[in-house]
Scaffold this active site. Structure first.
Site, mmCIF file in Angstrom:
data_model
loop_
_atom_site.group_PDB
_atom_site.id
_atom_site.type_symbol
_atom_site.label_atom_id
_atom_site.label_comp_id
_atom_site.label_asym_id
_atom_site.label_seq_id
_atom_site.Cartn_x
_atom_site.Cartn_y
_atom_site.Cartn_z
ATOM 1 N N ARG A 57 0.842 -1.214 0.000
ATOM 2 C CA ARG A 57 0.000 0.000 0.000
ATOM 3 C C ARG A 57 0.876 1.264 0.000
ATOM 4 N NH1 ARG A 57 -0.568 4.667 2.623
ATOM 5 N NH2 ARG A 57 -0.033 3.625 4.559
ATOM 6 N N ASP A 58 1.477 1.606 1.123
ATOM 7 C CA ASP A 58 2.291 2.830 1.178
ATOM 8 C C ASP A 58 3.453 2.711 0.189
ATOM 9 O OD1 ASP A 58 3.741 5.127 2.016
ATOM 10 O OD2 ASP A 58 3.059 4.902 4.065
ATOM 11 N N HIS B 82 4.933 4.728 12.750
ATOM 12 C CA HIS B 82 5.054 4.687 11.280
ATOM 13 C C HIS B 82 6.014 5.809 10.870
ATOM 14 C CE1 HIS B 82 2.769 4.343 7.222
ATOM 15 N NE2 HIS B 82 3.481 5.456 7.063
ATOM 16 N N CYS C 150 3.840 9.426 0.444
ATOM 17 C CA CYS C 150 2.473 9.841 0.162
ATOM 18 C C CYS C 150 2.491 10.830 -0.997
ATOM 19 C CB CYS C 150 1.869 10.477 1.412
ATOM 20 S SG CYS C 150 0.220 11.127 1.128
HETATM 21 P P1 HMG Z 1 -13.130 14.025 -3.706
HETATM 22 O O1 HMG Z 1 -12.856 14.340 -5.127
HETATM 23 O O2 HMG Z 1 -13.301 15.146 -2.744
HETATM 24 O O3 HMG Z 1 -14.360 13.027 -3.569
HETATM 25 O O4 HMG Z 1 -11.954 13.082 -3.191
HETATM 26 P P2 HMG Z 1 -15.894 13.261 -3.662
HETATM 27 O O5 HMG Z 1 -16.506 12.716 -2.433
HETATM 28 O O6 HMG Z 1 -16.206 14.691 -4.064
HETATM 29 O O7 HMG Z 1 -16.255 12.319 -4.895
HETATM 30 C C1 HMG Z 1 -15.736 12.586 -6.185
HETATM 31 C C2 HMG Z 1 -15.708 11.283 -6.976
HETATM 32 O O8 HMG Z 1 -14.802 10.356 -6.358
HETATM 33 C C3 HMG Z 1 -17.049 10.576 -7.039
HETATM 34 O O9 HMG Z 1 -17.086 9.860 -8.258
HETATM 35 C C4 HMG Z 1 -16.950 9.576 -5.908
HETATM 36 O O10 HMG Z 1 -17.784 8.450 -6.101
HETATM 37 C C5 HMG Z 1 -15.491 9.153 -6.000
HETATM 38 P P3 HMG Z 1 -17.785 10.456 -9.577
HETATM 39 O O11 HMG Z 1 -19.202 10.758 -9.152
HETATM 40 O O12 HMG Z 1 -17.008 11.693 -9.929
HETATM 41 O O13 HMG Z 1 -17.626 9.351 -10.570
HETATM 42 N N1 HMG Z 1 -14.980 8.671 -4.726
HETATM 43 C C6 HMG Z 1 -14.363 7.487 -4.576
HETATM 44 N N2 HMG Z 1 -14.034 6.518 -5.462
HETATM 45 C C7 HMG Z 1 -13.421 5.424 -4.968
HETATM 46 N N3 HMG Z 1 -13.110 5.258 -3.652
HETATM 47 C C8 HMG Z 1 -13.403 6.210 -2.756
HETATM 48 C C9 HMG Z 1 -14.066 7.372 -3.223
HETATM 49 N N4 HMG Z 1 -14.496 8.494 -2.604
HETATM 50 C C10 HMG Z 1 -15.049 9.257 -3.529
HETATM 51 N N5 HMG Z 1 -13.112 6.036 -1.471
HETATM 52 C C11 HMG Z 1 -11.096 11.355 -1.781
HETATM 53 C C12 HMG Z 1 -11.942 12.608 -1.862
HETATM 54 C C13 HMG Z 1 -10.917 11.007 -0.311
HETATM 55 C C14 HMG Z 1 -11.794 10.245 -2.505
HETATM 56 C C15 HMG Z 1 -9.727 11.642 -2.458
HETATM 57 O O14 HMG Z 1 -9.181 12.782 -1.895
HETATM 58 C C16 HMG Z 1 -8.771 10.494 -2.315
HETATM 59 O O15 HMG Z 1 -8.958 9.430 -2.875
HETATM 60 N N6 HMG Z 1 -7.674 10.687 -1.526
HETATM 61 C C17 HMG Z 1 -6.772 9.591 -1.278
HETATM 62 C C18 HMG Z 1 -5.482 10.101 -0.812
HETATM 63 C C19 HMG Z 1 -4.532 8.954 -0.550
HETATM 64 O O16 HMG Z 1 -4.753 7.818 -0.932
HETATM 65 N N7 HMG Z 1 -3.431 9.280 0.133
HETATM 66 C C20 HMG Z 1 -2.458 8.311 0.489
HETATM 67 C C21 HMG Z 1 -2.861 7.455 1.646
HETATM 68 S S1 HMG Z 1 -2.644 8.228 3.228
HETATM 69 C C22 HMG Z 1 -0.949 8.032 3.553
HETATM 70 O O17 HMG Z 1 -0.214 7.599 2.718
HETATM 71 C C23 HMG Z 1 -0.464 8.382 4.916
HETATM 72 C C24 HMG Z 1 -0.121 7.151 5.783
HETATM 73 O O18 HMG Z 1 0.830 6.329 5.153
HETATM 74 C C25 HMG Z 1 0.446 7.612 7.120
HETATM 75 C C26 HMG Z 1 1.565 8.654 6.936
HETATM 76 O O19 HMG Z 1 2.661 8.291 6.457
HETATM 77 O O20 HMG Z 1 1.270 9.823 7.235
HETATM 78 C C27 HMG Z 1 -1.373 6.315 6.065
HETATM 79 MG MG MG Z 2 2.972 6.600 5.184
#
Ligand code: HMG
Ligand code: MG
Length: 300
Positions: free
Chosen positions: A16-17, A207, A240
């Site tokens: 994942r990450d 983490h 990220c």
């Molecule tokens: P948004 O554009 O604000 O979403 O994104 P929305 O609610 O306005 O919806 C827009 C469209 O996205 C819609 O589809 C929704 O259905 C779809 P449309 O009508 O346009 O066809 N949608 C989704 N599709 C699939 N899965 C979903 C989903 N939600 C909405 N869950 C959203 C908001 C949260 C989706 C977006 O910002 C996003 O996907 N962000 C992900 C960011 C990410 O993955 N970051 C990395 C992980 S975190 C990390 O790495 C940190 C960690 O390792 C710890 C650390 O190191 O700090 C954990």
């Molecule tokens: Mg991370």
């Protein structure tokens, strides 16, 4: 006296990450083989993928396919989901462990999830209650717990307060992250000591990203604060996409090597871990930089 527990739990976050920030799409079958080889190396808890928007993170677009083929009863197989839509997608699978993620920093959370921290909390806290009523394992990943790429140093009190909200909502685990790899060991020791004191009833995991090569030192400091669970990534892959300047996670093999040298068990077989990294190596656009891999892999 040094705190050297008999055993430490490694939560492998490579699939994942490790892969989410990789610009070339890694074929789904390769991801599945990577996951399988990590399990073969003895990993018992793993983040498989995330149910996020495929427009935001195309690499995770095959989440449903990954989950369909990679669940097993010997491993805690965890998937990430940041919102209601993500959790609904999880409900369509047989996966029973979910990680929600929220940033302490409002600006980071906005860039990562397109919501303020408060808006994210308002959405995910009721979802956690629902997941717990359905008997899911729930982990809360707390990003930017030390520094934020946009807001700078983060106040410890804010981290403790945010973690408290998740504990109250019923999470099983807090995974507290140095997202951009900027913490120093005294900060790791300080925050994790306070978290350990405040939230002794939940699993507490550290983490660390390794941007400034302090991940191992920070892990050692967290170990001294009583933490016995660490998120690590095979090959030190990771980062990220919405945290500019963040390097990969602490490399599983370097962390395991250090722990084994101190007589601490992890259950991870380093020879087999090298095989898992060799498998993914040719699909990754940057070299594997972990010390253990450089010294021991035949492919270097
Ligand atoms: P948004 O554009 O604000 O979403 O994104 P929305 O609610 O306005 O919806 C827009 C469209 O996205 C819609 O589809 C929704 O259905 C779809 P449309 O009508 O346009 O066809 N949608 C989704 N599709 C699939 N899965 C979903 C989903 N939600 C909405 N869950 C959203 C908001 C949260 C989706 C977006 O910002 C996003 O996907 N962000 C992900 C960011 C990410 O993955 N970051 C990395 C992980 S975190 C990390 O790495 C940190 C960690 O390792 C710890 C650390 O190191 O700090 C954990
Ligand atoms: Mg991370």
């Amino acid at each position: 006296m040094l705190q050297l527990p008999e055993k430490v739990e490694i939560i492998e976050v490579g699939p994942r990450d490790g892969l989410q920030n990789e610009k070339n799409f890694v074929p789904t079958d390769v991801k599945k083989a990577f996951i399988s080889s990590l399990k073969d190396a003895g990993v018992k808890e793993m983040e498989l993928t995330s149910f996020v928007s495929p427009k935001w993170v195309p690499q995770m677009g095959d989440a449903a396919e990954i989950v369909a083929d990679c669940l097993d009863s010997n491993t805690r197989n965890i998937v990430l989901a940041p919102n209601k839509k993500g959790i609904e997608r999880v409900y369509m699978t047989d996966c029973k462990a979910v990680a929600v993620f929220v940033g302490v920093s409002n600006t980071f959370n906005q860039r990562n999830i397109n919501k303020s921290t408060a808006e994210s909390l308002a959405e995910v806290l009721p979802l956690i209650a629902e997941l717990k009523s359905k008997d899911y394992f729930v982990r809360a990943c707390i990003s930017t717990a030390f520094y934020c790429p946009y807001e700078g140093k983060i106040d410890e009190g804010e981290v403790l307060a945010l973690c408290g909200e998740f504990v109250e909502a019923g999470v099983d685990e807090l995974s507290v992250a140095d997202t951009i790899g900027m913490a120093a060991p005294h900060e790791s020791y300080s925050l994790f000591s306070k978290l350990k004191d405040a939230y002794s009833d939940v699993l507490l995991t550290a983490h660390f990203h390794d941007t400034r090569k302090l991940a191992l030192s920070n892990i050692f400091a967290a170990l001294q604060a009583g933490v016995t669970r660490f998120d690590t990534s095979a090959g030190g892959l990771g980062g990220c996409p919405f945290a500019p300047g963040a390097a990969g996670n602490a490399a599983t093999e370097d962390v395991v090597y250090m722990l084994h040298r101190m007589g601490i068990e992890t259950g991870v077989d380093l020879e087999k871990m090298l095989k898992a990294i060799e498998l993914i190596q040719s699909h990754i656009s940057r070299p594997i930089e972990s010390t253990y891999f450089k010294l021991n892999s035949v492919t270097v």
